[in-house]
Structures are given as C-alpha cells and as structure tokens.
Motif scaffolding. Sequence first.
Motif, PDB file in Angstrom:
ATOM      1  N   HIS A   6       0.829  -1.198   0.000  1.00  0.00           N
ATOM      2  CA  HIS A   6       0.000   0.000   0.000  1.00  0.00           C
ATOM      3  C   HIS A   6       0.869   1.257   0.000  1.00  0.00           C
ATOM      4  O   HIS A   6       0.600   2.213  -0.734  1.00  0.00           O
ATOM      5  CB  HIS A   6      -0.925   0.002   1.226  1.00  0.00           C
ATOM      6  CG  HIS A   6      -1.965  -1.064   1.201  1.00  0.00           C
ATOM      7  ND1 HIS A   6      -1.714  -2.365   1.585  1.00  0.00           N
ATOM      8  CD2 HIS A   6      -3.284  -1.029   0.829  1.00  0.00           C
ATOM      9  CE1 HIS A   6      -2.825  -3.073   1.457  1.00  0.00           C
ATOM     10  NE2 HIS A   6      -3.794  -2.295   1.007  1.00  0.00           N
ATOM     11  N   ARG A   7       1.906   1.235   0.799  1.00  0.00           N
ATOM     12  CA  ARG A   7       2.792   2.395   0.875  1.00  0.00           C
ATOM     13  C   ARG A   7       3.492   2.645  -0.466  1.00  0.00           C
ATOM     14  O   ARG A   7       3.597   3.790  -0.926  1.00  0.00           O
ATOM     15  CB  ARG A   7       3.838   2.190   1.977  1.00  0.00           C
ATOM     16  CG  ARG A   7       4.840   3.337   2.089  1.00  0.00           C
ATOM     17  CD  ARG A   7       5.877   3.062   3.166  1.00  0.00           C
ATOM     18  NE  ARG A   7       5.257   3.062   4.479  1.00  0.00           N
ATOM     19  CZ  ARG A   7       5.087   4.159   5.208  1.00  0.00           C
ATOM     20  NH1 ARG A   7       5.482   5.347   4.744  1.00  0.00           N
ATOM     21  NH2 ARG A   7       4.524   4.089   6.394  1.00  0.00           N
ATOM     22  N   ASP A  10       1.109   4.214  -2.949  1.00  0.00           N
ATOM     23  CA  ASP A  10       0.911   5.629  -2.630  1.00  0.00           C
ATOM     24  C   ASP A  10       2.075   6.470  -3.130  1.00  0.00           C
ATOM     25  O   ASP A  10       1.892   7.537  -3.744  1.00  0.00           O
ATOM     26  CB  ASP A  10       0.762   5.813  -1.114  1.00  0.00           C
ATOM     27  CG  ASP A  10      -0.587   5.344  -0.589  1.00  0.00           C
ATOM     28  OD1 ASP A  10      -1.532   5.254  -1.399  1.00  0.00           O
ATOM     29  OD2 ASP A  10      -0.688   5.069   0.623  1.00  0.00           O
ATOM     30  N   GLU A  11       3.299   5.982  -2.870  1.00  0.00           N
ATOM     31  CA  GLU A  11       4.492   6.741  -3.262  1.00  0.00           C
ATOM     32  C   GLU A  11       4.606   6.835  -4.774  1.00  0.00           C
ATOM     33  O   GLU A  11       4.921   7.901  -5.319  1.00  0.00           O
ATOM     34  CB  GLU A  11       5.737   6.094  -2.660  1.00  0.00           C
ATOM     35  CG  GLU A  11       5.806   6.205  -1.134  1.00  0.00           C
ATOM     36  CD  GLU A  11       7.010   5.490  -0.553  1.00  0.00           C
ATOM     37  OE1 GLU A  11       7.716   4.779  -1.325  1.00  0.00           O
ATOM     38  OE2 GLU A  11       7.250   5.619   0.660  1.00  0.00           O
ATOM     39  N   GLN A  17      -0.021   9.195   2.083  1.00  0.00           N
ATOM     40  CA  GLN A  17       0.015   7.874   2.680  1.00  0.00           C
ATOM     41  C   GLN A  17      -1.357   7.502   3.246  1.00  0.00           C
ATOM     42  O   GLN A  17      -2.026   8.309   3.893  1.00  0.00           O
ATOM     43  CB  GLN A  17       1.062   7.828   3.798  1.00  0.00           C
ATOM     44  CG  GLN A  17       2.504   7.833   3.293  1.00  0.00           C
ATOM     45  CD  GLN A  17       2.804   6.595   2.455  1.00  0.00           C
ATOM     46  OE1 GLN A  17       2.439   5.484   2.813  1.00  0.00           O
ATOM     47  NE2 GLN A  17       3.480   6.811   1.330  1.00  0.00           N
TER      48      GLN A  17
END
Length: 218
Positions: A6-7, A10-11, A17
């Motif tokens: 997930h992180r 997002d990035e 975040q």
Amino acid sequence: MRGLTHRAVDERAGLPQGSTSNHARTRQALLETAVRRQVQLESRVLTPDELPGAAGPPGAAVGTQSRARDAAPGTTPDGAPGTTPGGPPEPVPHGPLDADTLADVLSLALHRYLTDHRALLVSRYELALEATRRPELRAFFDAAGSVFHGPLVAMTAAAGSPEPERHALSLIAWCEGLMFSCAAGSFHAAVPSRAELRTGFHELLRGMLGGDTRPGLG
C-alpha cells in the motif's frame, strides 16, 4: 511481488500515505486491484478490433468488448459492483470465419504484445505465480482470464472447429509457452516476427481444422 505494498503504491502514484488502503484495505484486495488493472491493460493490447484487418464481426468477438474493456476496476460492464474485472464478455454472434483471417488477427495481437509490452507480460507472470501461493487469489485470477477465453472459443467455433473449447485451450497453451519463453525462458528466445507467428498459428489451425490453412491454400 513483495514490493507491491500500500505504501509503495501511494508513493508511486504521488498520493498521501493511506490513500491506497482506503480503497484496498487488505493485501488480498490490493492484489485483486492489480489483477483488474492487468486485465484492463491486456485487453487494450490484445483487442483486435483496434488492429488492422480485424474490423467487422470477427474482430468484435476477440478480446473483450469495448464496454467491458472500459469498465471501471471492480465493476461489471454495466457499472455494478463485481468481483472480476469487467466480467466475461457477452457472446457476439457472427458468421463463419476463415482460418486465414483468424491466424492473421491472432498473430498481429500476439506480436504487438510481445514486442511493445514486455513489462506487462512480466507483471502477468508475477501475478500468476503469486496466485499459486494464494488460493483466494487463484480463484480471482482464473475468473479474470475468462474475458479472453470465452471469445477465443467463439472464434475457433466460427472457424469451423469441431471442438472449440479444447482447441481454444490448445491455442492458449501455445501462446502462453511462447510468451514465457520470450519473457523469462532459459533459452532467452528472440521474439518471433509476425510472419513467423502467423505460420505457427496456421500450423496449429491446420491440425485442428483439417486441410491447409495457409493463405490461398486449403
């Protein structure tokens, strides 16, 4: 595949975040979203109604229909929530299809995939391998593949196959083996030319349909 988090999403997307987890709260949901996106991208590559020589009814029955292809992730073509990416396409009735046209359309679509979309091919196998380790993803991944399987069965039937289901599976197996060889095979096979792919499809179809399916013959 361990890098798909997930992180990381997002990035990569430049989002705050936690944005991805709002839409796909679990690892399974994240993987299903990836499969949906994979199918959308593959559909755009492998849909012969966008390719020369595939206009008209024959081309309409290959790949996914446009409304399934453009459906939002996680919805059916009608926009209702669904568990597969767009759901399987509805059958498209059409008249007889000559084997030469079928070989031409399939070779063009496959050549475009192999030459211009190698990263997409690699991600396909990453997801397929992950599905072997996650039974819950296996069912979702297999259902997603139905958007390609059904229309190919219809095409082989239109070309005169007496056993379109079995023959479609043989065509898929041949394509899968070739794609894996080109993407990750131990022999590092060079991508065949479109003419070579067309010859390969003609050889397969000749065995399935009988006679000589090369242009101008049979």
